[in-house]
Scaffold this motif. Structure first.
Motif, PDB file in Angstrom:
ATOM      1  N   HIS A 191       0.841  -1.194   0.000  1.00  0.00           N
ATOM      2  CA  HIS A 191       0.000   0.000   0.000  1.00  0.00           C
ATOM      3  C   HIS A 191       0.879   1.249   0.000  1.00  0.00           C
ATOM      4  O   HIS A 191       1.909   1.287   0.666  1.00  0.00           O
ATOM      5  N   ASN A 192       0.476   2.229  -0.743  1.00  0.00           N
ATOM      6  CA  ASN A 192       1.233   3.478  -0.749  1.00  0.00           C
ATOM      7  C   ASN A 192       0.963   4.244   0.541  1.00  0.00           C
ATOM      8  O   ASN A 192      -0.145   4.241   1.052  1.00  0.00           O
ATOM      9  N   SER A 193       2.016   4.894   1.020  1.00  0.00           N
ATOM     10  CA  SER A 193       1.809   5.639   2.251  1.00  0.00           C
ATOM     11  C   SER A 193       1.052   6.936   1.932  1.00  0.00           C
ATOM     12  O   SER A 193       1.146   7.466   0.825  1.00  0.00           O
ATOM     13  N   SER A 194       0.311   7.404   2.902  1.00  0.00           N
ATOM     14  CA  SER A 194      -0.452   8.631   2.684  1.00  0.00           C
ATOM     15  C   SER A 194      -0.360   9.491   3.928  1.00  0.00           C
ATOM     16  O   SER A 194      -0.130   9.004   5.017  1.00  0.00           O
ATOM     17  N   GLY A 195      -0.538  10.773   3.782  1.00  0.00           N
ATOM     18  CA  GLY A 195      -0.484  11.685   4.915  1.00  0.00           C
ATOM     19  C   GLY A 195       0.889  12.284   5.112  1.00  0.00           C
ATOM     20  O   GLY A 195       1.830  11.953   4.407  1.00  0.00           O
ATOM     21  N   LYS A 196       0.954  13.166   6.102  1.00  0.00           N
ATOM     22  CA  LYS A 196       2.192  13.918   6.347  1.00  0.00           C
ATOM     23  C   LYS A 196       2.819  13.504   7.665  1.00  0.00           C
ATOM     24  O   LYS A 196       2.116  13.099   8.592  1.00  0.00           O
ATOM     25  N   ILE A 197       4.132  13.653   7.731  1.00  0.00           N
ATOM     26  CA  ILE A 197       4.801  13.445   9.009  1.00  0.00           C
ATOM     27  C   ILE A 197       4.736  14.774   9.764  1.00  0.00           C
ATOM     28  O   ILE A 197       5.079  15.823   9.216  1.00  0.00           O
ATOM     29  N   TYR A 198       4.262  14.717  10.998  1.00  0.00           N
ATOM     30  CA  TYR A 198       4.104  15.957  11.769  1.00  0.00           C
ATOM     31  C   TYR A 198       4.762  15.796  13.140  1.00  0.00           C
ATOM     32  O   TYR A 198       5.002  14.679  13.597  1.00  0.00           O
ATOM     33  N   TYR A 199       5.037  16.909  13.767  1.00  0.00           N
ATOM     34  CA  TYR A 199       5.698  16.861  15.078  1.00  0.00           C
ATOM     35  C   TYR A 199       5.033  17.783  16.096  1.00  0.00           C
ATOM     36  O   TYR A 199       5.638  18.128  17.104  1.00  0.00           O
ATOM     37  N   SER A 200       3.795  18.181  15.826  1.00  0.00           N
ATOM     38  CA  SER A 200       3.158  19.150  16.721  1.00  0.00           C
ATOM     39  C   SER A 200       2.729  18.507  18.045  1.00  0.00           C
ATOM     40  O   SER A 200       2.073  17.461  18.041  1.00  0.00           O
ATOM     41  N   ALA A 203      -3.369  -4.545  24.097  1.00  0.00           N
ATOM     42  CA  ALA A 203      -2.630  -3.273  24.041  1.00  0.00           C
ATOM     43  C   ALA A 203      -2.796  -2.470  25.337  1.00  0.00           C
ATOM     44  O   ALA A 203      -2.301  -1.362  25.444  1.00  0.00           O
ATOM     45  N   LYS A 260     -11.507   2.925  14.758  1.00  0.00           N
ATOM     46  CA  LYS A 260     -10.732   2.111  13.818  1.00  0.00           C
ATOM     47  C   LYS A 260     -11.139   0.641  13.785  1.00  0.00           C
ATOM     48  O   LYS A 260     -10.653  -0.115  12.961  1.00  0.00           O
ATOM     49  N   ARG A 278      -6.681   8.454  21.667  1.00  0.00           N
ATOM     50  CA  ARG A 278      -6.369   7.024  21.645  1.00  0.00           C
ATOM     51  C   ARG A 278      -7.633   6.197  21.908  1.00  0.00           C
ATOM     52  O   ARG A 278      -7.954   5.284  21.147  1.00  0.00           O
ATOM     53  N   LEU A 283     -10.054   6.532  19.029  1.00  0.00           N
ATOM     54  CA  LEU A 283      -9.611   5.838  17.811  1.00  0.00           C
ATOM     55  C   LEU A 283      -9.737   4.327  17.940  1.00  0.00           C
ATOM     56  O   LEU A 283      -9.952   3.629  16.949  1.00  0.00           O
ATOM     57  N   ILE A 284      -9.584   3.817  19.172  1.00  0.00           N
ATOM     58  CA  ILE A 284      -9.765   2.371  19.375  1.00  0.00           C
ATOM     59  C   ILE A 284     -11.174   1.976  18.920  1.00  0.00           C
ATOM     60  O   ILE A 284     -11.377   0.924  18.316  1.00  0.00           O
TER      61      ILE A 284
END
Lengths: 533, 241
Positions: A282-291, A379, A309, A302, A305-306
């Motif tokens: 699969h191609n990766s999508s989205g941006k790498i962020y650090y905020s 998890a 998703k 979290r 999203l559990i």
């Protein structure tokens, strides 16, 4: 052939074991009992419907149409049920990669997988087609042609819906196989299935109570069953085959053999488009962020999203929010409920009660809070090693449940504003009552989950649906309802002012919430900290 | 840096997994924790990290009691488990930002550390993919990167080299050495004796829940005059006899 047989058996065992593990019952005798109850719950109304339909057709002197109509009904039902199973078997199965590596022909792998779907559809055929043939035979005459033709019809009935469902899934395979759409599709499919089941259930119960409707449906050429019955020759061939026509038996068996050949022709294409495509990168999508964000925000995200998703959790949460709306829509369309009835003079004095009931519906039917810890499964350790307090760890789990429940209340409450004749006072009282009830019940539910965290589950369904926590949570709601009803019985005068009683009960819930919250954060944090896999 | 005092773990009031275990790990050390399968290594590590409750005894991390002062203790270490069972429907970058926020890592630091380690481990380009599409090794690399993000005083790793390719294993070994050279501590369990022998300043061997040896490699060799494998087999066999 031996390989194929083993493959089919493996698939079937996998399917059955998954269904069993979904029940989350370890006692085999209990599973057998549950299976019997489930079979009885499906067969009893189907047999009853066959009897009523037969009686209706006797009146127009065409009793054999009971077989035709039940065959057509079951084909529609099998098509609806078949779609999600095919998607699940081909695009969600965990054993796909393993099967591809085996020295078995592609079409055999496909057929083995389709056999699982076939067996499931055969059960529907057994519930709808078989009873209609039995009812017809018992009420007319039991002949060899009925027995033989009936058996052939029962066995071959799932082939057409299987073929159509497979074709449809193939057509949309590009969308279905994409990871990001998988969850949405499963959820939408499940929702449609639930709506279809409710609609069919309501139509069946209404029709069963009114045989004239069935007659009308068949006499009116524009009705759905009428159109399909006339323009869907296999149903007529099948009926005539059962009545003893050799030429129609030839047509009916012939067309089903054609279905099998078509399925075989599709097999290679299916293999390429479904099983092999899963292994493509699969191609990766989205941006790498650090905020940076706050700890609370991250924990909240979290836990949300559990749910979001995982389709099973999402469907569970979504149903919590919209069950009252689905019920209202279905009941309105089926004619059981109308705006006139809801806003009638007789119900106007109960309006504040009705609106409060609608607002608390999400927290009443919901089990979100009682499975908050369970949903995390293996998890769960992750947040335990983080430098956050147990209180914080608990807090954002409860807040997640509250957000879902309040969102549900908001949606149904908002829809209610347009349906019911409400004034500001009713709305404020309803909101107060819903807020306090939700706060109290969500906290109690979370305590249940601390007692029974159940982190080792094999299937998400076992985590949120087939989980005794849900039963306990519902038990508490039932107990609260019994207490309120008891008070009403003892002192009926006290309940004459609905506004006042909602404010009083809401205030009691608020006090109970403050007490349970105190108990949770002061006495259950240690128990929470001891939860381990 | 790490002090384990007479720690015992009993499961379901029946099975004693760890029996009065005591050991100390000093600042700047790489400590290797060895033992046969089911010896109690993972149980010990889980008690150290607060995942498992301690039946008896105490564990201190940088003087903070993990049971009485868990937040301060947890702020001192990060942990990489043997099985990377994490919430894996999110993207790799989401996971790393989650960890960074939990340990309050600044924007600049998280950018530098994430870029450095994910590029070294060759998973940078996969950070925008969901974790459930990662291989076992990739998940392990992601977890190691996450554990390095807060620059912890104590890095705890349970079987960290399982699933890693030779290049990544070498990088991780270098990371562990680098971490210790900065005055920080590494505690890790492993089955690979050769790595433990070459990497660790001190070694602890656990068997049937008891610490049966704890010393430097040199001192252990003095007693037996053979390889770590021989010492390990000798010690764990003796216990059974």
């Amino acid at each position: 052939m031996k390989k194929f047989k083993s493959l089919v058996l493996l698939q079937l065992k996998d399917f059955i074991n998954n269904a069993k593990s979904g029940l989350n019952v370890k006692n085999n005798k209990l599973i057998t009992l549950l299976q019997f109850v489930l079979i009885a719950a499906i067969f009893a109304p189907a047999v009853y419907f066959s009897v009523v339909t037969f009686d209706a057709f006797v009146q127009i002197n065409q009793p054999e149409l009971v077989i035709t109509s039940m065959y057509v009904n079951s084909i529609i039902l099998m098509f609806f049920f078949g779609l999600p199973i095919i998607v699940s078997v081909f695009f969600f199965s965990k054993n796909t990669r393993f099967l591809i590596s085996l020295p078995i022909e592609e079409d055999k792998i496909i057929f083995a997988k389709l056999s699982t779907v076939y067996m499931f559809l055969l059960a529907i055929s057994a519930a709808f087609v078989l009873p209609s043939i039995v009812v017809y035979a018992v009420n007319t005459s039991i002949t060899i042609s009925i027995i033989l033709g009936g058996l052939i019809a029962f066995i071959l009935a799932p082939l057409l819906p299987l073929l159509i469902s497979s074709l449809l899934v193939l057509m949309f395979n590009k969308v279905v196989r994409k990871n990001k759409y998988k969850n949405i599709l499963t959820m939408v499919g499940n929702l449609l299935l639930i709506v279809a089941i409710i609609v069919i259930q309501m139509i069946v119960s209404r029709n069963a109570a009114n045989p004239v409707l069935i007659q009308k449906a068949f006499l009116n050429n524009e009705s759905l069953i009428g159109i399909i019955g006339v323009s869907f020759p296999p149903s007529i061939w099948m009926t005539k085959m059962i009545l003893g026509s050799i030429i129609d038996a030839f047509y009916f068996i012939g067309i089903n053999v054609l279905f099998i050949f078509t399925l075989q022709l599709m097999a290679k294409y299916f293999f390429k488009k479904s099983l092999l495509s899963l292994n493509e990168a699969h191609n990766s999508s989205g941006k790498i962020y650090y905020s940076p964000h706050s700890k609370g925000w991250q924990l909240l995200m979290r836990h949300n999203l559990i749910i979001v998703k995982e389709p099973t959790f999402l469907l569970n949460a979504l149903l919590t929010m919209i069950v009252p709306i689905i019920l209202y829509i279905v009941m309105t369309f089926s004619g059981s409920l109308s705006l006139d009835i809801l806003n009638s003079e007789q119900l106007s004095s109960f309006m504040v009660l009705i609106y409060s009931g609608i607002l608390i519906m999400p927290v009443i039917v919901s089990n979100i809070s009682s499975t908050t810890i369970t949903r995390e499964g293996k998890a769960f350790w992750q947040t335990k090693v983080l430098p956050i307090s147990e209180k914080m760890n608990i807090k954002y789990r409860i807040v997640t449940s509250l957000i879902i429940n309040f969102l549900g209340s908001f949606i149904v409450g908002f829809v209610g504003l347009f349906i019911l004749d409400l004034n500001i006072k009713m709305i404020i009282i309803g909101i107060y009552f819903a807020v306090t009830t939700t706060l109290f019940l969500s906290t109690v539910d979370f305590i249940i989950n601390i007692y029974r965290p159940l982190l080792n589950w094999s299937h998400p369904t076992a985590a949120v649906k087939n989980n005794l926590n849900v039963t306990f949570a519902l038990g508490i709601r039932f107990a609260v309802a019994i207490i309120i009803f008891g008070l009403y019985k003892i002192k009926p005068n006290m309940f004459s002012n609905y506004d006042l009683i909602l404010i009083i009960v809401g205030s009691i819930f608020l006090v109970l919430y403050i007490i349970t919250r105190y108990i949770l954060y002061n006495y259950y944090t240690e128990k929470f900290s001891k939860i381990s896999l | 840096m790490l002090k384990i005092k007479n720690v015992t773990k009993i499961y379901d009031n029946k099975k004693k997994a760890v029996d009065k275990l005591s050991l100390e790990v000093n600042k700047g050390e790489i400590f290797g924790f060895l033992g046969p399968n089911g010896a109690g290594k993972t149980t010990t590590i889980r008690m150290m990290t607060g995942i498992l409750d301690i039946t008896d005894g105490e564990i201190f991390i940088d003087q903070f009691n993990i049971k009485k002062d868990p937040i301060k203790a947890k702020n001192c270490f990060t942990y990489v488990p043997d099985h990377p069972e994490i919430f894996d429907s999110i993207k790799g970058i989401d996971y790393l930002n989650f960890i960074a926020d939990m340990y309050e890592v600044s924007k600049k630091d998280r950018k530098d550390i994430i870029e450095k380690y994910t590029e070294d481990f060759e998973i940078y380009n996969d950070l925008t993919n969901p974790i459930n599409s990662y291989s076992h090794g990739m998940k392990q690399k992601l977890l190691v990167t996450g554990a390095l993000l807060p620059k912890p005083k104590l890095l705890i790793l349970d079987e960290p080299l399982g699933g890693l390719d030779p290049r990544s294993a070498r990088i991780l070994k270098n990371v562990m050495k680098e971490h210790c050279s900065e005055g920080k501590t590494v505690f890790f369990s492993s089955h690979i004796l050769e790595i433990v022998e070459n990497l660790c300043d001190r070694i602890g061997i656990i068997d049937e829940g008891k610490l049966i040896a704890c010393d430097t490699m040199e001192n252990l060799k003095k007693k037996s005059d053979s390889t770590l494998e021989d010492i390990f087999l000798e010690l764990t066999e003796d216990e059974k006899i």
